[in-house]
Scaffold this motif. Structure first.
Motif, PDB file in Angstrom:
ATOM      1  N   SER B 161      11.525 -19.087   4.016  1.00  0.00           N
ATOM      2  CA  SER B 161      10.302 -19.778   4.432  1.00  0.00           C
ATOM      3  C   SER B 161      10.592 -21.249   4.720  1.00  0.00           C
ATOM      4  CB  SER B 161       9.184 -19.613   3.397  1.00  0.00           C
ATOM      5  OG  SER B 161       9.525 -20.228   2.185  1.00  0.00           O
ATOM      6  N   ASN B 162      11.526 -21.842   3.981  1.00  0.00           N
ATOM      7  CA  ASN B 162      11.870 -23.236   4.264  1.00  0.00           C
ATOM      8  C   ASN B 162      12.581 -23.358   5.615  1.00  0.00           C
ATOM      9  OD1 ASN B 162      11.717 -25.954   3.132  1.00  0.00           O
ATOM     10  ND2 ASN B 162      13.956 -25.911   3.148  1.00  0.00           N
ATOM     11  N   LEU B 165       9.884 -23.088   8.379  1.00  0.00           N
ATOM     12  CA  LEU B 165       9.126 -24.342   8.531  1.00  0.00           C
ATOM     13  C   LEU B 165       9.979 -25.420   9.202  1.00  0.00           C
ATOM     14  CD1 LEU B 165       7.148 -24.636   5.152  1.00  0.00           C
ATOM     15  CD2 LEU B 165       6.280 -23.943   7.406  1.00  0.00           C
ATOM     16  N   GLY B 198       5.299 -15.837  -0.222  1.00  0.00           N
ATOM     17  CA  GLY B 198       5.404 -16.614  -1.460  1.00  0.00           C
ATOM     18  C   GLY B 198       5.705 -15.790  -2.701  1.00  0.00           C
ATOM     19  N   GLY B 226       1.064 -18.037   1.268  1.00  0.00           N
ATOM     20  CA  GLY B 226       2.246 -18.006   2.134  1.00  0.00           C
ATOM     21  C   GLY B 226       2.206 -19.091   3.191  1.00  0.00           C
ATOM     22  N   ILE B 227       3.172 -19.018   4.132  1.00  0.00           N
ATOM     23  CA  ILE B 227       3.270 -20.053   5.152  1.00  0.00           C
ATOM     24  C   ILE B 227       2.758 -19.597   6.509  1.00  0.00           C
ATOM     25  CG2 ILE B 227       5.230 -21.256   4.101  1.00  0.00           C
ATOM     26  CD1 ILE B 227       7.001 -19.802   6.255  1.00  0.00           C
ATOM     27  N   TYR B 245       5.198 -30.311   5.826  1.00  0.00           N
ATOM     28  CA  TYR B 245       4.782 -29.202   4.978  1.00  0.00           C
ATOM     29  C   TYR B 245       6.004 -28.563   4.347  1.00  0.00           C
ATOM     30  CZ  TYR B 245      -0.087 -29.142   6.440  1.00  0.00           C
ATOM     31  OH  TYR B 245      -1.400 -29.467   6.646  1.00  0.00           O
ATOM     32  N   LYS B 246       5.954 -28.405   3.043  1.00  0.00           N
ATOM     33  CA  LYS B 246       6.997 -27.678   2.327  1.00  0.00           C
ATOM     34  C   LYS B 246       6.329 -26.565   1.523  1.00  0.00           C
ATOM     35  CE  LYS B 246      10.482 -29.892   3.811  1.00  0.00           C
ATOM     36  NZ  LYS B 246      11.517 -29.163   4.588  1.00  0.00           N
ATOM     37  N   HIS B 247       7.022 -25.442   1.384  1.00  0.00           N
ATOM     38  CA  HIS B 247       6.472 -24.312   0.629  1.00  0.00           C
ATOM     39  C   HIS B 247       6.882 -24.513  -0.830  1.00  0.00           C
ATOM     40  CE1 HIS B 247       5.641 -19.691   0.699  1.00  0.00           C
ATOM     41  NE2 HIS B 247       4.619 -20.385   0.260  1.00  0.00           N
ATOM     42  N   SER B 263       2.517 -22.622  -2.749  1.00  0.00           N
ATOM     43  CA  SER B 263       1.681 -22.871  -1.576  1.00  0.00           C
ATOM     44  C   SER B 263       2.295 -23.938  -0.683  1.00  0.00           C
ATOM     45  CB  SER B 263       0.267 -23.317  -2.017  1.00  0.00           C
ATOM     46  OG  SER B 263       0.355 -24.546  -2.720  1.00  0.00           O
ATOM     47  N   PRO B 264       1.871 -23.982   0.590  1.00  0.00           N
ATOM     48  CA  PRO B 264       2.332 -25.065   1.459  1.00  0.00           C
ATOM     49  C   PRO B 264       1.754 -26.389   0.969  1.00  0.00           C
ATOM     50  CG  PRO B 264       1.311 -23.274   2.722  1.00  0.00           C
ATOM     51  CD  PRO B 264       0.947 -23.063   1.284  1.00  0.00           C
TER      52      PRO B 264
END
Lengths: 327, 327
Positions: B161-162, B165, B198, B226-227, B245-247, B263-264
């Motif tokens: 996820s990172n 993003l 997430g 989630g993202i 934005y970071k998760h 969370s974001p």
């Protein structure tokens, strides 16, 4: 409850920090170790100075008095410079005391010798506080990267010079003004030569070299370059191009050869040290299996340094207690 | 030379990585431990599949065969999901095997139980690989911050996820395209729900909670977001204002209450997670003495995960050897 008696050598910021942390975390220490930790003696230089030390603690200017404390088990050393620290710690090891030290200059020079001596006497030496304050870099290298082969270490090991570079860039301060602020805030010494000249980082780097590679490079062959030659124009030009100057201590091992340097390095935005700002320290480790690891945090200060020393202390006592329990 | 026999459960990327790392680092392991490490058995699902495993290794689909290996000392577990891992590891512990696991879903649920069981059988469990791959966060929290009181942990625990993003922001890719690239590069699973939703980060966060606070919050009360709802416009607007934005997976302890969320989160340039990009993981620990520490590195992948498991293995064998030597 069993009592462990310890002494503190030196009662400047670091020594006082250890003393205070042991008082404020006594319950925590008892929970973890099942013992009471008692500071039985403190070695100081000036008896006249007022200090916040409990009456029952032996406060003395004579190291012999410390050595003669009955059943002394651990010595916390927070003196500056090679001498008489090395002599004191050698004597303490001969009396079978475990050692926890924050003295980087002494340990860069005599660390390998002291470790050998400690092994022959079956005592332990904790030296987490000698490098990067509360950042647990020593234990990470010693215990968590044993199978990994480390090829390179890059680090910011001096918070003062990093703070000055950050202030010069962010606030367009002159070197002198930034240094002045660092001194006002207590980050820099009255004589800042060791910090801004790179010598402080050099000693720490040599300790990392002994730990990581089992030896140090020839000191005469290590390039040590300070930050005072950097101009605001240079910092500004770099910044405009999304580069930043960082005062980087670097160790590289190629084949059997270890090279080391401390110097201002132009880092781009992808460099793991680019965003290490202010008084923080950071160490970037290139390991063959784990990959590139970065550990960052406060590299100095009363509490972070005390943290490293007390965590070392706990680790030493635990390693002994396990063996007692099983033997 | 003494031989330590180990088995590997599961031979996907992680299991194969452990097998390969033990072959390529055999000399290193012998230097450190003074023993030969032998993979005596590998548990697989499909006997027909071709694998690069030496002929003398028992390769089986039947866990009983593994348990029956004479003098089996260590089990590396690299299976996905709760079952049958938990059952296998329980049986292995009952046979007095030490355990090294990479299975976060299983360990988030059954870790506390397994640790208790291991204590009664006097064996050890290494679980460094369950959280953040080769980043040594478990051992840092368990061993290097014992006296410190940790108040908050913020972390990027899912590289996929990172990465998404980062790609969306840097290359203005749509979510779908960024996900596609992550899948092509092998970062994301065919079904990416656990990563982008997430849930993967959630399991890792629960393991950190057990370790740091001795308990987990009620799972039903943890916000998991989630993202996939983040739009390019949102990322772009944030970026223009120097936010990203970071998760973020977060644990906070206030009094006796533990709260957790995934969370974001909008981070500014001073936030320690702002510059954690691509597939890296990072964990920010707020400790009362050491201060704010950040540990960053590759959060997944064959070698980093194998690194965590082999370093765990070495640590376990060392802790036993010390006691043998002293008893």
């Amino acid at each position: 409850m069993e009592v462990i008696k310890a002494a503190i050598l030196g009662f400047g910021t670091v020594g006082e920090g250890v003393y205070e942390a042991i008082q404020t975390h006594q319950q925590q220490l008892q929970n973890i170790l099942g013992v009471e930790v008692q500071i039985a003696g403190v070695l100081i230089q000036d008896l006249e100075k007022e200090r916040n030390i409990a009456d029952e603690v032996l406060v003395t200017t004579n190291f012999e008095d410390i050595l003669n404390i009955p059943d002394l088990q651990v010595v916390f050393e927070a003196i500056v410079g090679e001498d008489p620290s090395y002599s004191y710690l050698s004597q303490a090891i001969d009396k079978r005391c475990d050692i926890v030290t924050a003295n980087k200059v002494m340990f860069a020079t005599y660390g390998e010798k002291l470790i050998k001596k400690a092994q022959t006497q079956n005592v332990k030496i904790g030296y987490e506080a000698t490098v990067a304050g509360g950042v647990p870099i020593i234990r990470t290298l010693a215990q968590q990267l044993q199978v990994n082969k480390v090829g390179r270490i890059q680090a910011i090991l001096n918070g003062t010079s990093n703070f000055i570079l950050t202030e010069m860039r962010n606030k367009e301060l002159s070197f002198e003004n930034a240094l002045g602020i660092a001194q006002e805030l207590g980050y820099a010494e009255a004589d800042p030569t060791n910090d801004i000249g790179g010598f402080d980082a050099f000693y720490k780097l040599m300790i990392l070299s002994s730990l990581t590679f089992g030896e140090q490079p020839d000191w005469d062959e290590v390039k040590i370059e300070g930050i005072s030659a950097l101009s605001n124009d240079q910092l500004e030009e770099a910044n405009q191009n999304n580069f930043r100057y960082k005062h980087v201590a670097e160790l590289i091992k190629e084949g059997d050869n270890i090279s080391a340097s401390v110097s201002p390095v132009l880092t781009d935005a992808d460099h793991p040290l680019y965003n290490v700002e202010g008084v923080d320290n950071a160490v970037v480790i290139e390991a063959n299996l784990a990959g590139t690891l970065t550990i960052q945090g406060p590299g100095a200060g009363k509490k972070p340094t005390a943290s490293a020393m007390i965590e070392d202390f706990v680790h030493i006592i635990q390693s002994k207690k396990t063996s007692y329990a099983l033997s």
